[in-house]
Design an enzyme around this catalytic site. Structure first.
Site, mmCIF file in Angstrom:
data_model
loop_
_atom_site.group_PDB
_atom_site.id
_atom_site.type_symbol
_atom_site.label_atom_id
_atom_site.label_comp_id
_atom_site.label_asym_id
_atom_site.label_seq_id
_atom_site.Cartn_x
_atom_site.Cartn_y
_atom_site.Cartn_z
ATOM 1 N N HIS A 206 -18.517 -18.859 -27.632
ATOM 2 C CA HIS A 206 -17.289 -18.720 -27.018
ATOM 3 C C HIS A 206 -16.179 -19.590 -27.874
ATOM 4 O O HIS A 206 -16.658 -20.746 -28.215
ATOM 5 C CB HIS A 206 -17.190 -19.333 -25.783
ATOM 6 C CG HIS A 206 -15.900 -18.885 -24.497
ATOM 7 N ND1 HIS A 206 -14.645 -19.368 -24.895
ATOM 8 C CD2 HIS A 206 -15.830 -17.763 -24.016
ATOM 9 C CE1 HIS A 206 -13.920 -18.929 -24.229
ATOM 10 N NE2 HIS A 206 -14.560 -17.724 -23.753
ATOM 11 N N ASP B 11 -20.136 -12.158 -20.599
ATOM 12 C CA ASP B 11 -20.409 -10.883 -20.766
ATOM 13 C C ASP B 11 -21.972 -10.710 -20.877
ATOM 14 O O ASP B 11 -22.505 -9.433 -20.592
ATOM 15 C CB ASP B 11 -19.668 -10.330 -22.339
ATOM 16 C CG ASP B 11 -18.271 -10.185 -22.073
ATOM 17 O OD1 ASP B 11 -17.913 -9.654 -21.288
ATOM 18 O OD2 ASP B 11 -17.597 -10.650 -23.070
HETATM 19 C C1 LIG Z 1 -16.661 -15.153 -29.166
HETATM 20 C C2 LIG Z 1 -16.608 -15.775 -30.492
HETATM 21 C C3 LIG Z 1 -15.698 -14.497 -31.634
HETATM 22 C C4 LIG Z 1 -16.130 -16.957 -30.665
HETATM 23 O O1 LIG Z 1 -16.295 -17.406 -31.869
HETATM 24 P P1 LIG Z 1 -15.532 -18.721 -32.835
HETATM 25 O O2 LIG Z 1 -15.119 -19.891 -31.987
HETATM 26 O O3 LIG Z 1 -14.372 -18.021 -33.308
HETATM 27 O O4 LIG Z 1 -16.553 -19.020 -33.580
HETATM 28 P P2 LIG Z 1 -16.786 -18.443 -35.136
HETATM 29 O O5 LIG Z 1 -16.874 -16.765 -35.268
HETATM 30 O O6 LIG Z 1 -15.792 -18.850 -36.178
HETATM 31 O O7 LIG Z 1 -18.231 -18.565 -35.419
HETATM 32 C C5 LIG Z 1 -18.676 -20.132 -35.693
HETATM 33 C C6 LIG Z 1 -20.280 -20.058 -36.247
HETATM 34 O O8 LIG Z 1 -20.933 -19.757 -34.987
HETATM 35 C C7 LIG Z 1 -21.539 -18.368 -35.164
HETATM 36 N N1 LIG Z 1 -21.849 -17.696 -33.993
HETATM 37 C C8 LIG Z 1 -20.725 -17.667 -33.207
HETATM 38 N N2 LIG Z 1 -20.970 -16.740 -32.425
HETATM 39 C C9 LIG Z 1 -22.224 -16.215 -32.621
HETATM 40 C C10 LIG Z 1 -23.079 -15.142 -32.028
HETATM 41 N N3 LIG Z 1 -22.664 -14.629 -30.749
HETATM 42 N N4 LIG Z 1 -24.109 -14.864 -32.543
HETATM 43 C C11 LIG Z 1 -24.525 -15.252 -33.557
HETATM 44 N N5 LIG Z 1 -23.762 -16.335 -34.288
HETATM 45 C C12 LIG Z 1 -22.688 -16.872 -33.602
HETATM 46 C C13 LIG Z 1 -20.864 -18.034 -36.573
HETATM 47 O O9 LIG Z 1 -21.737 -16.881 -37.166
HETATM 48 C C14 LIG Z 1 -20.530 -18.882 -37.205
HETATM 49 O O10 LIG Z 1 -21.447 -19.304 -37.980
HETATM 50 P P3 LIG Z 1 -21.297 -19.837 -39.490
HETATM 51 O O11 LIG Z 1 -20.309 -21.170 -39.299
HETATM 52 O O12 LIG Z 1 -22.549 -20.331 -39.848
HETATM 53 O O13 LIG Z 1 -20.620 -18.650 -40.258
HETATM 54 C C15 LIG Z 1 -18.060 -15.483 -31.086
HETATM 55 O O14 LIG Z 1 -18.740 -16.550 -30.645
HETATM 56 C C16 LIG Z 1 -18.682 -14.297 -31.240
HETATM 57 O O15 LIG Z 1 -18.574 -13.344 -31.857
HETATM 58 N N6 LIG Z 1 -19.288 -13.810 -29.977
HETATM 59 C C17 LIG Z 1 -20.114 -12.686 -29.774
HETATM 60 C C18 LIG Z 1 -19.165 -11.638 -29.324
HETATM 61 C C19 LIG Z 1 -18.876 -11.878 -27.635
HETATM 62 O O16 LIG Z 1 -19.861 -12.345 -27.162
HETATM 63 N N7 LIG Z 1 -17.547 -12.009 -27.515
HETATM 64 C C20 LIG Z 1 -17.421 -12.443 -25.888
HETATM 65 C C21 LIG Z 1 -16.583 -13.437 -25.933
HETATM 66 S S1 LIG Z 1 -16.125 -14.249 -24.377
#
Ligand SMILES: CC(C)(COP(=O)(O)OP(=O)(O)OC[C@H]1O[C@@H](n2cnc3c(N)ncnc32)[C@H](O)[C@@H]1OP(=O)(O)O)[C@@H](O)C(=O)NCCC(=O)NCCS
Length: 377
Positions: free
Chosen positions: A262, A313
């Site tokens: 998140h 989710d």
């Molecule tokens: C929700 C989300 C976009 C938020 O992410 P964020 O704060 O922007 O974090 P980032 O996308 O910058 O990711 C940071 C790191 O964590 C990892 N990471 C974050 N969520 C991850 C996941 N669900 N699975 C695997 N790795 C994940 C990323 O790969 C990244 O790793 P790296 O630094 O080695 O590249 C992300 O956690 C995600 O894509 N989750 C899956 C989709 C989801 O469940 N969405 C509903 C959200 S309520």
């Protein structure tokens, strides 16, 4: 151009607006709607009470709640044009796209379409909250050449949705499970879809247009689309014994595990314990604990390997599966709950508006000399 501070990618940590609707305490992993803890709302409230709270800013009295329920259920009947347009869509239309179309038709058939006054916006908000589940169920049946099941006014918001979907009245436990999930999904501060809705509203565009913007934003798998992808993953894993290896393999391939992580909650999503409990109870009640067992292994492995926690989710997906809700309707159902928060935010934006128009940090080429087409070779 004057120097501007450039925020982190994805506007992480940026406070983009004042709001009195919702507060997220990321340090304590707590969430409040209008000052009420999600713990209290999930335990003691109903979706209708929560919707009233989000729209009106206070919890309803018993009389106000009765009146609100009456207004909400009376609005369930769709204008004939909505059903007609849904019948024109190709059967394979993504239900989120159908929802955008149908909300557009609601605007076209609304007497208050052009007005952004508080009173008219309130009417539109109630109709949108009331009708989005009706649209979702109607499109589901229409796309399968089945008869549309008309809404009932004597059922709660959650029970009526399940009735329209399955053609039979759900028992109290089942409708309460969905009701709680709708409370958890109803609002979440400046998440991507709500922010998108506020941007549209800030141009003084109308509520329906802002909601269509929000539906399009919610559709993506990094936002609302994650609940469908999470269930597809659980089905692909198939059995508890395969979960650990499946996740290890996905992590080694750098795949994102849907339903985990998140932007704001790094220590855990405060909504997760409630939906997890519901998913577990539903499984035990139906004698089908497979999805819950797989989910718990997935949760353990991802925590150990990546330090990531499930968001709302993740367990919503298996809870909806056990409620016999088709997977393609999980994100539309999220929209049907979140429209409560969207409409509250649109009204808040309209009430004290300034156009949202940030700047871009230009990273392209410096000023270049224009070469006429004939001389470009
Ligand atoms: C929700 C989300 C976009 C938020 O992410 P964020 O704060 O922007 O974090 P980032 O996308 O910058 O990711 C940071 C790191 O964590 C990892 N990471 C974050 N969520 C991850 C996941 N669900 N699975 C695997 N790795 C994940 C990323 O790969 C990244 O790793 P790296 O630094 O080695 O590249 C992300 O956690 C995600 O894509 N989750 C899956 C989709 C989801 O469940 N969405 C509903 C959200 S309520």
């Amino acid at each position: 151009m004057p120097e501007h501070p450039v925020p982190k990618a994805g506007l992480e940590g940026v406070i983009a607006s004042d709001t009195a609707i919702c507060n997220v305490d990321e340090e304590k992993s707590e969430l409040y709607y209008r000052g009420y803890s999600i713990t209290d709302l999930a335990r003691h409230s109903t979706f209708e009470e929560t919707a009233f709270l989000l729209l009106e800013g206070k919890l309803p009295s018993a009389k106000e709640l009765k009146e609100f329920h009456k207004t909400l259920s009376a609005a369930r009947q769709l204008p004939a044009e909505v059903e007609e347009v849904l019948r024109w869509l190709p059967p394979a239309t993504d239900p989120m796209d159908a929802l955008k179309v149908a909300v557009g038709v609601l605007e076209a058939t609304s007497r208050e379409a052009d007005s952004n006054s508080f009173a008219d916006n309130r009417k539109k908000a109630i109709r949108l909250i009331s009708r989005m589940p009706v649209i979702i169920a109607a499109q589901y049946h229409i796309s399968r050449q089945k008869t549309v099941i008309k809404p009932r006014t004597d059922l709660s918001h959650a029970a009526n949705f399940l009735y329209m979907l399955h053609g039979k009245e759900p028992d109290d436990f089942t409708s309460k499970a969905l009701d709680t999930s709708l409370i958890l999904y109803a609002e979440h501060e400046l998440n991507a879809s709500t922010f998108a809705a506020r941007i549209t509203a800030s141009t003084l565009s109308d509520m329906h247009s802002a909601v269509i913007t929000a539906i399009g934003t919610l559709k993506g798998p990094l936002h609302g689309g994650a609940n469908e992808k999470a269930m597809e993953m659980l089905i692909e894993i198939g059995e508890p014994g395969k979960a650990e290896a499946w996740i290890q393999n996905a992590i080694s391939r750098k795949h994102r595990i849907m339903g985990f992580g998140h932007r704001v909650y790094k220590k855990g999503d405060p909504r997760n314990p409630f939906i997890k409990k519901i998913a577990g109870k539903l499984g035990r009640r139906l004698g089908n604990t497979r999805w819950f067992e797989i989910s718990e292994i997935v949760e353990k492995v991802i925590d150990r390997e990546k330090g990531l926690h499930p968001n709302l989710d993740f367990y919503s997906s298996s809870a909806y599966y056990l409620l016999d809700i088709p997977i393609s309707l999980y994100t539309p159902l999220f929209a049907a709950a979140r429209v409560t928060g969207w409409t509250a935010h649109i009204m808040e934006q309209h009430a004290d508006n300034r156009l949202i128009r940030p700047r871009g940090n230009y990273t392209g080429p410096k000023k270049r000399k224009y070469v006429p087409l004939k001389k470009r070779g």
